[in-house]
Motif scaffolding. Structure first.
Motif, short mmCIF file in Angstrom:
data_model
loop_
_atom_site.label_atom_id
_atom_site.label_comp_id
_atom_site.label_asym_id
_atom_site.label_seq_id
_atom_site.Cartn_x
_atom_site.Cartn_y
_atom_site.Cartn_z
N LEU A 484 0.83 -1.21 0.00
CA LEU A 484 0.00 0.00 0.00
C LEU A 484 0.86 1.26 0.00
O LEU A 484 0.48 2.28 -0.58
CB LEU A 484 -0.94 0.00 1.20
N CYS A 485 2.03 1.21 0.66
CA CYS A 485 2.94 2.35 0.61
C CYS A 485 3.37 2.64 -0.82
O CYS A 485 3.44 3.80 -1.25
CB CYS A 485 4.18 2.07 1.48
N LEU A 486 3.66 1.58 -1.55
CA LEU A 486 4.07 1.74 -2.95
C LEU A 486 2.90 2.22 -3.82
O LEU A 486 3.04 3.17 -4.60
CB LEU A 486 4.61 0.42 -3.48
N LEU A 487 1.74 1.58 -3.65
CA LEU A 487 0.59 1.92 -4.50
C LEU A 487 0.11 3.34 -4.24
O LEU A 487 -0.23 4.07 -5.18
CB LEU A 487 -0.54 0.92 -4.25
N SER A 488 0.04 3.75 -2.97
CA SER A 488 -0.46 5.11 -2.67
C SER A 488 0.53 6.17 -3.14
O SER A 488 0.13 7.32 -3.38
CB SER A 488 -0.74 5.25 -1.18
N GLY A 489 1.82 5.82 -3.27
CA GLY A 489 2.76 6.77 -3.84
C GLY A 489 2.63 6.88 -5.35
O GLY A 489 2.53 7.98 -5.90
#
Length: 637
Positions: A484-489
């Motif tokens: 989710l950290c990667l996707l939300s970035g």
């Protein structure tokens, strides 16, 4: 306008509260049956957090501010987009924390299982009610329940450090509550009502408004962990179970931030300039000192707790910038700062929860939290290592992860602040930007320390050599939060326009165009242009291109050589030759020695010994039990 029944946020929120409470009680009653109790607690948390998340999404898409009561429990709530954003920030870590807890509870003792299952459910329910409260009495009651549940979850059987940590949290919490009671009592005296809607419509004298702000800010700052009011934070995170520590950072401390936002930008009208300047100065102090102290820690959970303080400071840089922008009637500054602060609040919940859950996996498998005794864990726990590396990179604001995007907006707000006409803003803007940059450098150093010492090299102790992989549910929870950290970035060009609409409605300013065609351009168009998806593609292609070249030229290469020990100048390699956490941070310890001495100056050993006497700890424990019982009876009534 409320949506149809199945999408109506009110029944969903009632379902969430009921699921938390019922699952907590049932799992506590059946604690002797390990698997049954663990499944009930985890499923209840999953259902409740998913219902909260769905309700929050409906509120975010619905738009208008609405005061109502939750059906079935008759609790007065205020459905606003700001509150919904906080619910999303709390419910996502709670959802994956519930999955993690299924494995943790099964391995816990019966007493610990009963205590954590019951109190964590009440804790989450209370935090949800704090966010939704439409009046000060409901907010304070729910906040007290959450704080007291946290106190009992911090204390672990047979652990003296956890008893001290619980006592610190209890004393700080009661002091914060007293300040908030005084602040809201002043507000009630001036407005004749405890409802937030009445406070918004009231016109207070500057002196009274400033008195309410100072008292409320100090109270909420203790909850948020603003330095120097942070004394409960590090050891509380270290003593509690990992999924509870994640909720402290992603939930409990964020309630303090929500209170600062409400009191500084919402309930008391347009803030005077000095309010925002005070918040900015304390924010940069919190960010810098938090990062500095994190580098000196060897307890991985205390280290992450200090980084939570650092990120609270970064969030408050955005909140303080928005207060200054509102005071100066500069909507661009206020929008950029508030967007950066609120997006970082959301992002911090994701990457810090992933880090605490990953640290919990290590503690579960090794039985230790000291990173000096780890090493070589990447070979044993590869998925955990990758997930924690992604979360650490996000914490350091490296592109294209979500932490980079939120700090990018905060930087743009500080540059905008530097361009304002006042001398104080021209002075503070560059200084705050430099302070944020130094904080970022400290965070990158901490990434190298934590990941290098814990996961790379050889095992530094027999416990690390004998470690095995953590249960799959634990690793899954950590990995999903990292994803989710990667996707939300990467997806920020599509997420941030929604946040821009929320901030514009909250600040009552025109909405800003900040994204187009998978790119962000906060504030100044082409001068601030950045494309997280393009950054992601470029960063992925960098290692792929050399790999492609090596495959094409592989025919002419010599055969692979036999791998041996690491080269150590002709001597036999041993783990003692590796860089330690202490040696890594030693230059900074010498450079900033006066700052590290402040802790001993303000908290001398004699005072610590006086506060942590066994009789005071026992008295506070009894008081906490009585207060929590009374509050639960009042809440049910």
């Amino acid at each position: 306008m409320i949506m149809p029944l199945m999408l109506d946020p009110l029944p969903l929120l009632t379902l969430a509260i009921a699921a938390y409470v019922i699952s907590g009680i049932l799992s506590a009653l059946l604690a002797s049956f390990g698997k049954v109790s663990s499944w009930i607690s985890a499923l209840g948390g999953l259902i409740a957090s998913a219902a909260t998340f769905c309700a929050a999404l409906n509120i975010l898409l619905g738009g208008a501010l609405l005061s109502a009561r939750l059906p079935g429990i008759n609790y007065p709530v205020e459905l606003s987009q700001l509150n919904a954003l906080l619910l999303v920030a709390i419910s996502l870590p709670a959802l994956f924390g519930s999955i993690y807890s299924l494995a943790w509870l099964q391995s816990a003792t019966v007493k610990n299982r009963r205590q954590i299952a019951l109190l964590s459910a009440f804790f989450l329910a209370a935090m949800t009610l704090v966010v939704l409260a439409d009046n000060s009495i409901a907010m304070l009651l729910a906040l007290e329940v959450a704080a007291l549940c946290a106190y009992f979850m911090i204390i672990q059987p047979g652990c003296q450090k956890s008893r001290r940590a619980g006592l610190n949290q209890f004393l700080f919490g009661r002091a914060g509550t007293l300040l908030l009671v005084l602040a809201f009592a002043l507000l009630y005296h001036a407005t004749g009502s405890t409802h937030f809607s009445v406070a918004r419509a009231s016109l207070l004298s500057p002196l009274l408004a400033s008195g309410v702000f100072v008292l409320a800010f100090l109270g909420f700052a203790m909850l948020a962990g603003v330095i120097p009011l942070h004394g409960w934070v590090p050891q509380a995170h270290s003593s509690a179970p990992a999924h509870i520590s994640a909720l402290f950072s992603s939930g409990l401390m964020k309630l303090g931030v929500l209170g600062i936002v409400k009191i500084g930008l919402d309930l008391l009208g347009v803030p005077p300039l000095w309010w925002g300047i005070v918040v900015l100065l304390l924010a940069v102090l919190t960010a810098f000192v938090g990062g500095l102290y994190a580098l000196m820690e060897h307890d991985i959970k205390r280290l992450l707790a200090y980084h939570s303080l650092e990120n609270i400071g970064i969030i408050l840089l955005g909140i303080g910038g928005a207060m200054v922008g509102s005071a100066l009637h500069q909507p661009t500054l206020a929008m950029l700062a508030l967007m950066g602060g609120l997006f970082h609040l959301f992002n911090h919940g994701l990457f810090k929860s992933a880090l605490f859950l990953g640290a919990g996996e290590i503690e579960q498998q090794l039985g230790i939290k000291d990173i000096e005794k780890m090493g070589g864990l990447a070979r044993i726990m590869p998925c955990t290592a990758v997930a924690m590396l992604i979360a650490l990179m996000s914490m350091s604001a490296l592109p294209p992860l979500n932490g980079f995007v939120s700090e990018w907006f905060i930087y743009q707000s500080l540059f905008n602040l530097s361009g304002q006409g006042l001398f104080i803003t021209r002075l503070l803007g560059p200084l705050l930007a430099v302070g944020l940059a130094i904080t970022g450098a400290l965070a990158v150093m901490c990434v190298a320390k934590v990941f290098g010492v814990s996961f790379l090299g050889k095992a530094r102790s027999p416990l690390a050599e004998q470690a095995t992989r953590a249960p799959r549910l634990m690793t899954f929870s950590t990995a999903m939060l990292a994803l989710l950290c990667l996707l939300s970035g990467v997806a920020s060009p599509w997420l941030l326009p929604v946040l821009a609409r929320i901030c514009a409605a909250f600040l009552n300013t025109p909405q800003m165009d900040i994204a187009a065609q998978a790119s962000l351009y906060p504030g100044a168009g082409s001068k601030t242009w950045v494309s997280p998806p393009l950054l992601a593609l470029l960063l992925l292609s960098l290692p792929l291109l050399p790999l492609l070249i090596s495959v094409c030229l592989r025919a002419g290469r010599l055969p692979n050589r036999t791998r041996g020990e690491a080269w150590s100048c002709g001597y036999g390699y041993s783990s003692e030759m590796a860089v330690t956490a202490s040696s890594f941070a030693q230059p900074l310890r010498v450079m900033f020695a006066p700052i590290y001495q402040l802790r001993k100056i303000f908290m001398p050993d004699g005072l610590v010994t006086l506060i942590h006497r066994d009789c005071l700890a026992a008295l506070c424990r009894r008081l906490a039990f009585i207060e929590l019982a009374i509050l639960l009876v009042v809440a049910i009534a």
